[in-house]
Design a protein around this motif. Structure first.
Motif, short mmCIF file in Angstrom:
data_model
loop_
_atom_site.label_atom_id
_atom_site.label_comp_id
_atom_site.label_asym_id
_atom_site.label_seq_id
_atom_site.Cartn_x
_atom_site.Cartn_y
_atom_site.Cartn_z
N PHE A 53 0.80 -1.25 -0.07
CA PHE A 53 0.09 -0.12 -0.02
C PHE A 53 0.87 1.04 -0.03
CE2 PHE A 53 -2.14 3.00 3.25
CZ PHE A 53 -2.55 3.91 2.42
N GLU A 104 1.31 5.26 -0.03
CA GLU A 104 0.72 6.32 0.20
C GLU A 104 1.67 7.50 0.36
OE1 GLU A 104 -2.01 7.10 3.74
OE2 GLU A 104 -2.66 8.84 2.76
N ILE A 139 2.90 9.61 2.25
CA ILE A 139 2.94 10.10 3.54
C ILE A 139 4.56 10.20 4.03
CG2 ILE A 139 2.36 7.79 4.34
CD1 ILE A 139 0.79 8.80 7.03
N GLY A 193 -5.41 5.65 1.45
CA GLY A 193 -4.69 6.37 2.36
C GLY A 193 -5.87 7.87 2.49
N CYS A 194 -5.32 8.40 3.57
CA CYS A 194 -6.21 9.65 3.63
C CYS A 194 -5.92 10.74 2.66
CB CYS A 194 -5.60 10.28 5.02
SG CYS A 194 -6.14 9.05 6.44
N TRP A 196 -0.95 15.59 5.10
CA TRP A 196 -0.09 15.35 6.16
C TRP A 196 0.89 16.49 6.57
CZ3 TRP A 196 -1.81 11.26 8.60
CH2 TRP A 196 -2.45 10.49 7.83
N ASN A 199 -11.84 5.74 0.93
CA ASN A 199 -10.70 5.14 1.96
C ASN A 199 -11.20 4.74 3.09
OD1 ASN A 199 -8.22 4.29 2.99
ND2 ASN A 199 -7.98 6.44 3.91
N GLU A 200 -11.23 5.61 4.30
CA GLU A 200 -11.77 5.20 5.51
C GLU A 200 -12.96 5.95 5.84
OE1 GLU A 200 -8.61 5.78 8.18
OE2 GLU A 200 -7.85 3.71 8.14
N HIS A 243 -9.13 -2.46 8.48
CA HIS A 243 -7.91 -1.62 8.77
C HIS A 243 -7.69 -1.95 10.21
CE1 HIS A 243 -7.93 1.62 5.20
NE2 HIS A 243 -7.96 0.48 4.78
N TYR A 295 -4.70 -0.74 13.17
CA TYR A 295 -3.48 -0.28 13.86
C TYR A 295 -3.71 -0.57 15.21
CZ TYR A 295 -2.78 2.23 9.38
OH TYR A 295 -2.59 2.33 7.99
N GLU A 340 -4.79 -2.30 5.33
CA GLU A 340 -3.94 -1.24 6.27
C GLU A 340 -3.85 -2.12 7.75
OE1 GLU A 340 -4.57 3.10 6.40
OE2 GLU A 340 -5.31 2.95 4.45
N ALA A 400 0.74 -1.17 6.33
CA ALA A 400 0.91 0.34 6.24
C ALA A 400 1.45 1.31 7.65
CB ALA A 400 -0.63 0.68 5.97
N PRO A 401 2.01 2.28 7.03
CA PRO A 401 2.47 2.78 5.83
C PRO A 401 3.66 2.20 5.37
CG PRO A 401 2.08 4.59 7.20
CD PRO A 401 1.85 3.36 8.01
N TRP A 457 3.94 9.62 10.58
CA TRP A 457 3.56 8.44 11.13
C TRP A 457 4.49 7.26 11.05
CZ3 TRP A 457 -2.19 7.47 11.00
CH2 TRP A 457 -2.61 6.30 11.28
O1 AHR Z 1 -1.45 4.71 6.83
C1 AHR Z 1 -1.85 5.87 7.51
C2 AHR Z 1 -3.33 6.38 7.54
O2 AHR Z 1 -3.84 5.35 8.42
C3 AHR Z 1 -3.79 6.15 6.23
O3 AHR Z 1 -3.58 7.38 5.28
C4 AHR Z 1 -5.42 5.93 6.55
O4 AHR Z 1 -6.11 5.31 5.57
C5 AHR Z 1 -5.09 5.51 7.82
O5 AHR Z 1 -5.82 6.00 8.79
#
Ligand code: AHR
Length: 659
Positions: free
Chosen positions: A44, A46, A48, A239-240, A270, A371-372, A429, A431, A458, A506-507, A517
C-alpha cells in the motif's frame, strides 16, 4: 510413565532424536483447500512521510515550480547584495495549472548572483554519479549567462556545469553534471553573470541512475526494495490523501497525468495533520502521478489498485461531502480512469496513456471507492458508484470501506450494508497493539465464506509511545516484537485465503527526518534505505506464497496459538513444495516433528528460513540495517517426517520438496 506414554499416543509428545521430546504437527498435503490468490500479499503506497516527493520520486529540487504556498520556500538568494533580484510572477489566466514562475534580474559580475535550492532535507549526491538538470526558461532582457553547481553541506563545489542561455520563447534546457564526492545533505546552486533578466520554471535535478534509467524517474534502491517483496498488488495513492482534509484538498487523478508542468501541485494533507510532527513544507508535485503508479505496478509485477475519492473528505477532519447532484463528476472520474488504464488508444483517455508512453493497456481490474469512510453518507455514495460501475464495467472489481476501526458500531453498521451489496472486497484496517494481533490471528476463521472477500488493506502492530518519544529516531518503533505479532496474525490471513484475498502493511515508506506516522515498512534518508523486521516478515510470506492452503494440525486441531505457536501452510502445486510458516511467540525454543500425509518428501533440499532477534526490542536502522534479517539453513528430511527446532520468538518458513 503411564502419563508420558499416553501423551505420546495422543501425539502431544513425540521423540525427536535420542533425547528431546517434540510435538507432532501434521501437514495434510493431500487435502489442499483454498487457492491462494496472486493478490494475497501486496503493498500500500501512500504519499505520507515524504514517500513520494523527497522519497521514491527521485526529483532533488524542492518547490521546483514555485507553487508552494510560500513561493520561494526551499530557495535562498545567494551572492553579492544588490547584484540581482527574484520576482515571483503569476500568469494564472495563461497557465492555471502551474501559474507561477521566477523572474530573475541580474546586474552581476562573474557568477556573483544566484539562488540555492536546499532539497528535501538536503540533496543526496553519490561520488561519480551523474545528475541531470533541466528547467523551462526564456530570456526577457540582455544576455545573462548561468552555471549550476552541486554543493556539499558547507556550500563547497562538488561539480558544476554551464546552463544553456535561453532564447526568447519558453523552452526546456538541460545540462548534466557529475558529483566528485558523496554528500548526504547537499544542494543545488544556480549562479548568473551579466546584465539582464530571465524567467525560469520547473527547475529540476534528477540522478541519472533511476529505476530502469527512466529520466525523471523513481529512486532505484526504494523501488528495488518494493520489487523484492514480489507484491501481488499496489494500492495507491492512499489512504487519507485520497480523501483530503476537505474536498478541495482531495486527490484528483486527472490533475496528476500528462506533462509534469501541467500537473497542479497541492499541499499534502499530512503537512499539518499532526501538530507535533508537522513538516510545513510537504506538498504534492504529482511528478509521481497515476501514470507512474500504473507503470510502477507493472514494473514489479503487481496488479494496480487505485483508490478514488467517493465524494467525501476525511471524516476525522471536515467530513465535507459532495452534494447528490455533484456526485456524477466523481463517478465519471472512475469511468474515465478505467478508460485511461484499459481503453483503446483512440479514446480520449487511452490516447493520453499512449502519448505518455504506454499504448498497451495497464490491465486494471479493481478500483477502491473511498478510503476510511463511514456512516450512511458513505453507503449512499458507495451505492451510486456500485450501480454505475457494475452496469458499465462489470469486469472491474470494487473495493469498499468499513472505516478506520477493526470493530465497533460503525464497523458493524457498514458490514450490515455491504454484506448484501455487490462489493467484491471489503477493506478492513487495524493499527493495534501486538497483543491484539496475537489474539486475533483467528479473526477470519469464522467469517462468512459467501460474502464479499476481505482486503486487509492497512495494518501494523503499534507499540504505545508518548508524543515526547515521537522525537526519537524513527526506526525504533519497528521492533521485532511488532513484526513477530504481525507474523502470527498473518498465519491467520493465510489459513483463511479463501476469504482473505488481499492484504498490505501500512504505511510503506518513511524519510527518517520527515515522517508523520510510524511504524513504517521501509525507512530511508537521502542516500540509504533499510527494510524493517516487519519488511522481512512481509517478504517471507509473499515470497513463499504457494498455490493452495493445506491444513496444519496438532491433535487434529489447527495450530492457532496453542502454547504461543501459530502456523499456516501452503503447497506450491507446480513446483511440488510445502511451505510452512510457523511462529514461536514464546521465550522458549521448541521442537516439532512435522509429519506429512498424502505425500513423501524428496529427501533433500528442505530448508528453514529463520527470522529472529536477540531481544524483542531489536530493530533495523540505516546505520545498523542487519540486526533482524532472515537466515536460511538446510533441514534433514525423512520420508514423511521432518524434525524442526524453533528458536524463541521466531518466524520460520519451512520448505519441503515433496513427491
Ligand atoms: O496509513 C496511514 C493512514 O492510516 C492512512 O492514510 C489512513 O487510511 C489510515 O488512517
Amino acid at each position: 510413565m503411564k502419563t508420558f506414554l499416553n501423551l505420546i499416543a495422543a501425539g502431544l509428545l513425540s521423540l525427536s532424536g535420542s533425547t528431546s521430546i517434540a510435538q507432532t504437527i501434521t501437514l495434510s498435503v493431500n487435502k489442499p483447500q483454498a487457492a491462494v490468490q496472486p493478490t494475497m500479499w501486496g503493498i500500500f503506497f501512500e504519499d505520507i512521510n515524504f514517500s513520494a516527493d523527497g522519497g521514491i520520486y527521485a526529483e532533488l529540487v524542492k518547490n521546483r515550480s514555485f507553487e508552494f504556498s510560500q513561493p520561494l520556500m526551499g530557495w535562498k538568494e545567494t551572492g553579492k547584495r544588490g547584484a540581482g533580484n527574484i520576482l515571483i510572477v503569476n500568469r494564472g489566466n495563461e497557465h492555471p495549472a502551474n501559474p507561477r514562475f521566477a523572474h530573475v534580474t541580474v546586474q552581476a559580475g562573474d557568477s556573483s548572483y544566484g539562488m540555492v535550492n536546499e532539497g528535501f532535507r538536503g540533496m543526496g549526491f553519490k561520488k561519480d554519479a551523474r545528475y541531470n538538470f533541466s528547467f523551462l526558461a526564456r530570456n526577457t532582457e540582455g544576455s545573462p549567462t548561468g552555471k549550476l553547481i552541486l554543493v556539499d553541506e558547507n556550500g563547497a563545489n562538488i561539480g558544476e556545469a554551464t546552463i544553456p542561455s535561453p532564447g526568447k520563447e519558453w523552452k526546456q534546457y538541460t545540462a548534466s553534471v557529475t558529483a566528485s564526492r558523496t554528500v548526504a545533505k547537499g544542494g543545488l546552486k544556480l549562479l548568473f553573470s551579466g546584465n539582464g533578466s530571465l524567467d525560469i520554471d520547473m527547475v529540476s535535478l534528477f540522478p541519472e541512475d533511476t529505476w530502469k534509467q527512466r529520466p525523471g524517474g523513481l529512486r532505484n534502491d526504494l523501488v528495488q526494495l518494493l520489487a523484492d517483496l514480489h507484491p501481488g498488488f499496489v494500492r495507491f495513492p492512499g489512504g487519507c490523501i485520497v480523501e483530503g482534509r476537505d474536498l478541495a484538498n482531495r486527490y484528483q487523478w486527472k490533475k496528476t497525468v500528462g506533462k509534469i508542468e501541467d500537473r497542479t501541485l497541492i499541499v499534502n494533507r499530512w503537512n499539518t495533520e499532526f501538530a507535533h510532527r508537522a513538516p510545513g513544507d510537504y506538498f504534492q508535485s504529482y511528478g509521481l502521478g497515476f501514470y507512474e503508479y500504473f507503470q510502477l505496478s507493472e514494473d514489479i509485477g503487481a496488479a494496480p489498485l487505485p483508490i478514488l475519492n467517493c465524494g467525501m473528505a476525511c471524516q476525522f477532519n471536515t467530513g465535507e461531502v459532495a452534494a447528490d447532484d455533484d456526485m456524477s463528476q466523481y463517478i465519471q472520474d472512475a469511468i474515465d480512469l478505467i478508460e485511461f488504464a484499459n481503453g483503446s488508444t483512440d479514446t480520449k483517455w487511452g490516447k493520453l496513456r499512449a502519448e505518455m508512453g504506454h499504448p498497451k493497456p495497464f490491465d486494471l481490474k479493481m478500483i477502491g471507492v473511498g478510503n476510511e469512510q463511514w456512516d450512511s453518507q458513505y453507503i449512499a455514495r458507495y451505492q451510486r458508484f456500485e450501480q454505475e460501475l457494475k452496469s458499465k464495467h462489470p469486469e472491474i472489481k470494487l473495493v469498499s470501506s468499513v472505516g478506520p476501526f477493526s470493530s465497533g458500531e460503525r464497523f458493524e453498521y457498514l458490514w450490515s450494508k455491504l454484506r448484501p451489496s455487490k462489493a467484491d472486497f471489503v477493506d478492513e484496517h487495524y493499527y493495534m497493539p501486538p497483543e491484539w494481533f496475537l489474539k486475533n490471528s483467528n479473526r477470519y476463521d469464522k467469517y462468512d465464506r459467501k460474502g464479499p472477500k476481505i482486503f486487509a488493506g492497512e495494518y501494523a502492530a503499534h507499540i504505545k509511545v508518548s508524543k515526547e518519544n515521537d522525537k526519537e529516531q524513527g526506526e525504533t518503533r519497528n521492533t521485532w516484537e511488532s513484526a513477530l505479532a504481525e507474523a502470527a496474525f498473518m498465519t491467520g490471513l493465510e489459513r483463511n485465503a479463501d476469504v482473505v484475498q488481499m492484504s498490505s502493511y501500512a504505511p510503506l515508506l518513511a524519510h527518517v527526518e520527515a515522517w508523520q506516522w510510524r511504524p513504517d515498512l521501509i525507512w530511508f534518508d537521502n542516500l540509504r534505505s533499510v527494510g524493517t523486521p516487519n519488511y522481512y516478515v512481509q517478504q517471507l510470506f509473499a515470497n513463499n506464497k504457494g498455490t493452495h492452503t493445506i491444513p496444519v494440525t496438532v491433535n487434529n486441531l489447527p495450530l492457532t496459538g496453542q502454547e504461543g505457536v501459530y502456523a499456516s501452510a501452503t503447497i506450491d502445486q507446480q513446483n511440488r513444495k510445502i511451505l510452512l510458516k510457523i511462529v514461536n511467540t514464546t521465550d522458549q525454543p521448541t521442537n516439532y516433528k512435522l509429519v506429512l500425509t498424502g505425500a513423501v518428501t524428496t529427501g533433500n533440499a528442505a530448508t528453514q528460513q529463520v527470522l529472529t532477534a536477540k531481544n524483542k526490542g531489536d530493530f533495523n536502522s540505516l546505520d545498523n540495517p542487519g540486526v533482524v534479517k532472515p537466515v536460511e539453513q538446510p533441514l534433514k528430511a525423512g520420508k514423511t517426517n521432518v524434525d524442526v527446532s524453533l528458536a524463541a520468538n521466531s518466524l520460520n518458513v519451512i520448505t519441503i520438496p515433496y513427491k
